[in-house]
Enzyme design. Structure first.
Site, mmCIF file in Angstrom:
data_model
loop_
_atom_site.group_PDB
_atom_site.id
_atom_site.type_symbol
_atom_site.label_atom_id
_atom_site.label_comp_id
_atom_site.label_asym_id
_atom_site.label_seq_id
_atom_site.Cartn_x
_atom_site.Cartn_y
_atom_site.Cartn_z
ATOM 1 N N HIS B 24 -48.113 8.540 12.576
ATOM 2 C CA HIS B 24 -46.780 8.209 12.038
ATOM 3 C C HIS B 24 -45.670 8.321 13.090
ATOM 4 C CE1 HIS B 24 -49.115 8.209 8.534
ATOM 5 N NE2 HIS B 24 -48.332 8.822 7.680
ATOM 6 N N HIS B 79 -48.737 7.356 -4.042
ATOM 7 C CA HIS B 79 -47.771 7.670 -2.979
ATOM 8 C C HIS B 79 -47.488 6.349 -2.263
ATOM 9 C CE1 HIS B 79 -45.921 9.585 0.423
ATOM 10 N NE2 HIS B 79 -46.978 9.711 1.183
ATOM 11 N N GLU B 81 -45.997 5.747 0.703
ATOM 12 C CA GLU B 81 -45.934 5.654 2.164
ATOM 13 C C GLU B 81 -46.937 4.585 2.618
ATOM 14 O OE1 GLU B 81 -46.302 9.403 4.204
ATOM 15 O OE2 GLU B 81 -45.198 8.639 5.930
ATOM 16 N N ASP B 83 -49.075 4.016 4.887
ATOM 17 C CA ASP B 83 -50.480 4.184 5.279
ATOM 18 C C ASP B 83 -51.392 4.183 4.046
ATOM 19 O OD1 ASP B 83 -49.177 6.586 4.701
ATOM 20 O OD2 ASP B 83 -50.554 7.797 5.873
ATOM 21 N N HIS B 146 -46.084 15.001 -0.198
ATOM 22 C CA HIS B 146 -44.961 15.424 0.607
ATOM 23 C C HIS B 146 -43.769 14.483 0.472
ATOM 24 C CE1 HIS B 146 -45.608 12.495 4.079
ATOM 25 N NE2 HIS B 146 -46.640 12.299 3.306
ATOM 26 N N ASP B 165 -52.201 12.895 -0.249
ATOM 27 C CA ASP B 165 -52.081 13.513 1.078
ATOM 28 C C ASP B 165 -52.375 15.013 1.074
ATOM 29 O OD1 ASP B 165 -51.592 11.416 2.810
ATOM 30 O OD2 ASP B 165 -49.440 11.413 2.466
ATOM 31 N N TYR B 193 -52.333 19.256 10.094
ATOM 32 C CA TYR B 193 -51.739 18.318 9.120
ATOM 33 C C TYR B 193 -50.664 19.032 8.299
ATOM 34 C CZ TYR B 193 -51.355 14.498 5.843
ATOM 35 O OH TYR B 193 -50.854 13.460 5.095
ATOM 36 N N HIS B 226 -56.698 11.260 3.580
ATOM 37 C CA HIS B 226 -56.990 11.293 5.025
ATOM 38 C C HIS B 226 -58.146 12.254 5.268
ATOM 39 C CE1 HIS B 226 -53.370 9.114 6.192
ATOM 40 N NE2 HIS B 226 -52.624 9.954 5.493
#
Lengths: 52, 400
Positions: B24, B79, B81, B83, B146, B165, B193, B226
């Site tokens: 990121h 989520h 985001e 990715d 997050h 995440d 992480y 992830h």
């Protein structure tokens, strides 16, 4: 009227604008928000806010 | 990429990003990463999350190794985001889903990311259940873990938690389960992480775990977006216990010293300090800002009890690598730390004051006066550094 800032995400509650998406009319003081009102950005409760 | 079967009807699909090193754009991912999505076959076949847009083809291939993508009925977007949601438009086009489920804040984020008009989006509430046919899934909001939109999905009968995440690790590996990876590698990747992404939201982490445990969430599979899947109740309990430990940030006797230097004076002071802390029985990590990325420094700080920062005075202030590292660390809100500051100077000597302001601004206790040295340190200056190390080590031991 004081602006209050969410300590979690930084959202500013401006009483002049209120929070119309949550049914809070413009001109509503932070102190007069209902106890179950939550930050419209991150969902934090009222006690996570500090006066600017 | 071929799908990986988790249990009957549950498949890991998605992509392995073997070359990711700058996750990121702000934190290192030395082992690469993965973008995981999960396919659940049922009367309403459902895909949980997607991948980074450039891996949409691999995701669709993985789905096609199990089922025709057109047979997907539901998408769950936990989520927004990019990715995880980057391939959403491509998936909607390929699957033509009947419904797309997301949280209320997820819907807002979806609108502002994709500016869609006619997607069949349906908001799910915290604790709401959805029947997929034979299986039932319950959604829990995990706001600020997050992002505001973050949520997780729990299959109570199968004991599978799709955790987005949360519990993620940047590990690209052909192995897809935690019991195939050495435990210290798992712990390190989880810490890196958490420390660099989730740490500002430590109170929310503890609250979310409390909420999930109270709701009876006791997983035998934790499927993050992830890295690898935690397989087995013991592995899942390990993941949860690590998260509690990361969030609590209890002090240890470890001291992280990070610094920059121009003509090696501050470097000499840093090396002397490291020896002094070693003599006091502390574990020490000495990190030069030009050799260590700010995310590596943060990972080390996450389980340290004290952070001591060194910088010479430069143009009445501090050097940019130190300033950047401090700014990065401040945003991640580390808790329960003791601070210290030192540095050399040529004529004005403001750096230690600036460093002390940064550290007290982060809520660190400063039990010792910062040590500043004009030009090149002497043995008398080293005695001052020793006294500072002793004061910090004493304050640290009182906290253990």
């Amino acid at each position: 009227m004081d602006i209050y800032v969410c300590t979690i995400c930084g959202y500013e509650y401006d009483p002049a604008k209120g929070d119309p998406d949550s049914g809070i009319k413009p001109g509503t003081k932070f102190e007069d928000l209902p106890d179950d009102w939550a930050c419209p950005v991150c969902g934090a409760s009222k006690d996570a806010f500090e006066k600017q | 990429m071929q799908a990986t079967k988790i249990i009957d009807g549950f498949h890991l699909v998605g992509a392995i990003d073997w070359n990711s090193r700058d996750f990121h754009g702000y934190t290192l991912s030395p082992m690469g990463t993965t973008y995981n999505a999960y396919l659940v076959e049922d009367e309403k076949t459902t895909l949980f999350d997607t991948v980074k847009a450039e891996y949409k083809g691999e995701l669709l291939c993985g789905i096609a190794s199990v089922i025709d993508p057109k047979k997907i009925d539901y998408l769950v977007i936990q989520h927004l985001e990019l990715d995880h949601a980057g391939a959403l438009p491509a998936l909607i086009e390929a699957c033509q889903p009947e419904k797309i489920f997301t949280s209320s804040l997820g819907q807002k984020a979806m609108e502002s990311h994709f500016h869609y008009k006619d997607w069949p989006v349906q908001v799910v509430k915290h604790g709401e259940t959805l029947s997929l046919g034979k299986r039932t899934v319950t959604f829990y909001e995990t706001r600020m873990l997050h992002w505001p939109d973050s949520m997780v999905s729990w299959f109570a009968d199968e004991k599978v938690l799709i955790s987005n995440d949360i519990f993620g690790q940047n590990i690209a590996a052909s192995e897809r389960f935690s019991d195939q990876i050495p435990i210290h590698t798992m712990e390190r990747a989880m810490r890196e992480y958490y420390a660099n992404i989730v740490n500002p939201y430590a109170p929310q982490t503890l609250k979310a775990i409390e909420t999930l445990v109270a709701a009876g969430v006791a997983p035998e599979y934790i499927c993050p977006d992830h890295g690898v899947i935690f397989r087995g109740a013991d592995q899942c309990a390990f993941a949860v216990q690590k998260y509690v430990e990361f969030a609590e940030q209890k002090p240890t006797n470890k001291v992280v010293i990070f610094y920059d230097t121009m003509w090696h004076s501050t470097e000499k002071m840093a090396r002397v300090l490291a020896e002094c802390f070693r003599e006091e029985g502390c574990t020490v990590k000495l990190m030069w800002c030009k050799a260590c990325h700010h995310s590596q420094i943060m990972s080390e700080i996450s389980d340290a009890g004290a952070v001591v920062v060194g910088c010479p005075t430069h143009n009445n202030g501090i050097l940019p690598y130190v300033a950047g590292t401090l700014q990065y660390i401040k945003g991640l809100r580390p808790q329960n730390k003791i601070g210290g500051a030192f540095g050399s100077f040529g004529w004005s000597g403001e750096s230690t004051k600036v460093l002390a302001e940064w550290l007290t601004g982060m809520g660190f206790d400063m039990p010792a006066t910062p040590v500043k040295v004009k030009n090149v340190p002497t043995h008398a200056d080293y005695e001052q550094l020793k006294a500072m190390a002793q004061a910090i080590a004493k304050a640290l031991k009182a906290r253990l």
